[in-house]
Design an enzyme around this catalytic site. Structure first.
Site, PDB file in Angstrom:
ATOM      1  CE  LYS A 162       1.135   1.770   3.139  1.00  0.00           C
ATOM      2  NZ  LYS A 162       2.244   2.121   4.664  1.00  0.00           N
ATOM      3  CE1 TYR A 192      -1.719  -0.214   8.051  1.00  0.00           C
ATOM      4  CE2 TYR A 192      -0.297   2.074   7.323  1.00  0.00           C
ATOM      5  CZ  TYR A 192      -1.125  -0.010   7.009  1.00  0.00           C
ATOM      6  OH  TYR A 192       0.007  -0.182   6.884  1.00  0.00           O
TER       7      TYR A 192
END
Ligand code: NAD
Length: 335
Positions: free
Chosen positions: A107, A191
């Site tokens: 990510k 996140y």
């Protein structure tokens, strides 16, 4: 017969042997059941030697960034795991797919939605699967937060708040916009938005964002230093998030009708702590990364979809793009 191909396990090659690959993924691959560390791709010959000695990786499974494409002829490697700085995710995922390998990409998936589209298309064309390194989908604390939210154990959700920040070091590629694509939102704020999506099972319909004044113009050149952003979910739920490269913050809190439940710290590799109206959450320690990689390997073996597919990475890059637009314009951006 290939003596290095371990019985029944898929071979993973890690691309980029930086902190995450060295400190987390390689150790996790010593605990996996369905995959193992079969190869490495590195631009640093001294690292190749260290890894070869430490993990018994055969010379034929060691590549550099130039000869990487020859991995297509290596049957030991089933999955390529791209752990490079963000701007290299798209080119290496596409090269891996063209080499006929399944791919995991760290990510954030890429710097733009267009790049995500190219990555997804390359994997589809090769008939290979693509997953994103969203390790928290495999963490029991996050699974429990999701269960408490979805099963309405404490009633309907009213509000979500999340913060993830750390102090970034000057000179890191993370602070260089060309290589990172942006500041803490790309790296840490992702996140918070992920958690808002998986705990609710929803996606934002609109976003707003406000950046704080930059404290050090040389250190934070062209990237945000601290950003507050709000995700408006359907049904009126709002997620208020904060991310920064100059603070230390690490929590996820869900307020429901009959009380709040939270993780603090929430986003670490281990040592998470959870609290609910009925007391603390307690789970056996496990490797999020081992679970994540095993889940992808079993999905491949069983021809099942990944729990964290490229499409999810693309969705998040789309949300991030909207958050940056909201930050720049001061407007509410509809998704
Ligand atoms: P790092 O700086 O420690 O490692 C990056 C690696 O890429 C190094 O080995 C470096 O030599 C190599 N590299 C190749 N070309 C480079 C270039 N042009 N500039 C800089 N480095 C170059 O970074 P990291 O923390 O390991 O992060 C790598 C990726 O993993 C990032 O995409 C990051 O977002 C992701 N990450 C994910 C998690 C997670 O929990 N899922 C945690 C940390 C990092």
């Amino acid at each position: 017969m290939n003596q290095n191909k371990k019985e029944g396990k898929l071979g993973i090659a890690l691309v980029g042997l930086g902190n995450y690959a060295t400190g987390q993924l390689a150790p996790a691959l010593q605990q996996t059941e369905h995959c193992y560390l079969a190869g490495i791709v590195t631009g640093t010959p001294s690292k190749a030697q260290t890894w070869k000695d430490q993990y018994g990786i055969p010379e034929k499974n060691i590549y550099n960034y130039d000869n990487f494409d020859a991995i297509k002829d290596n049957p030991d490697i089933d999955i390529v795991y791209v752990v490079l700085p963000n701007f290299l995710h798209a080119p290496f995922v596409i090269r891996a797919a063209k080499a006929g390998k399944h791919v995991t990409c760290e990510k954030p998936m890429a710097l733009s939605v267009a790049d995500c589209d190219s990555m997804i298309a390359a994997c589809k064309q090769a008939g290979k699967m693509l997953s994103i390194g969203y390790r928290l989908h495999f963490d029991p604390y996050h699974a429990e937060m999701t269960r408490l939210a979805k099963e309405k154990i404490y009633g309907n959700i009213k509000h979500i708040s999340a913060g993830f920040s750390f102090v970034a070091k000057k000179g890191e590629w993370r602070l260089d916009k060309t290589r990172s694509g942006g500041g803490p939102l790309m790296d840490l704020g992702i996140y918070c938005l992920q958690a808002a999506c998986y705990t609710t099972g929803l996606q934002p319909i609109a976003v707003t964002a406000q950046s704080s004044p930059i404290s050090d113009k040389e250190k934070f050149n062209g990237i945000e230093e601290t950003l507050d952003f709000q995700l408006e979910m359907p049904n009126g739920i709002k997620a208020e998030c904060r991310t920064s490269y100059s603070e230390n913050m690490n929590f996820l809190k869900i307020d429901a009708e009959k009380g709040s439940f939270e993780l603090r710290p929430a986003f670490n590799y281990n040592g998470l702590k959870g609290q609910t109206p009925d007391g603390p959450l307690q789970f056996q320690p496990l490797s999020q990364q081992a679970k994540q990689m095993d889940d992808f390997a079993s999905a491949i073996k069983n021809s099942q979809p990944s729990k964290v597919p490229g499409e999810m990475g693309r969705r998040d890059v789309k949300i991030i793009t909207a958050i940056y637009e909201a930050m720049r314009t001061g407007k509410r951006i509809e998704m």
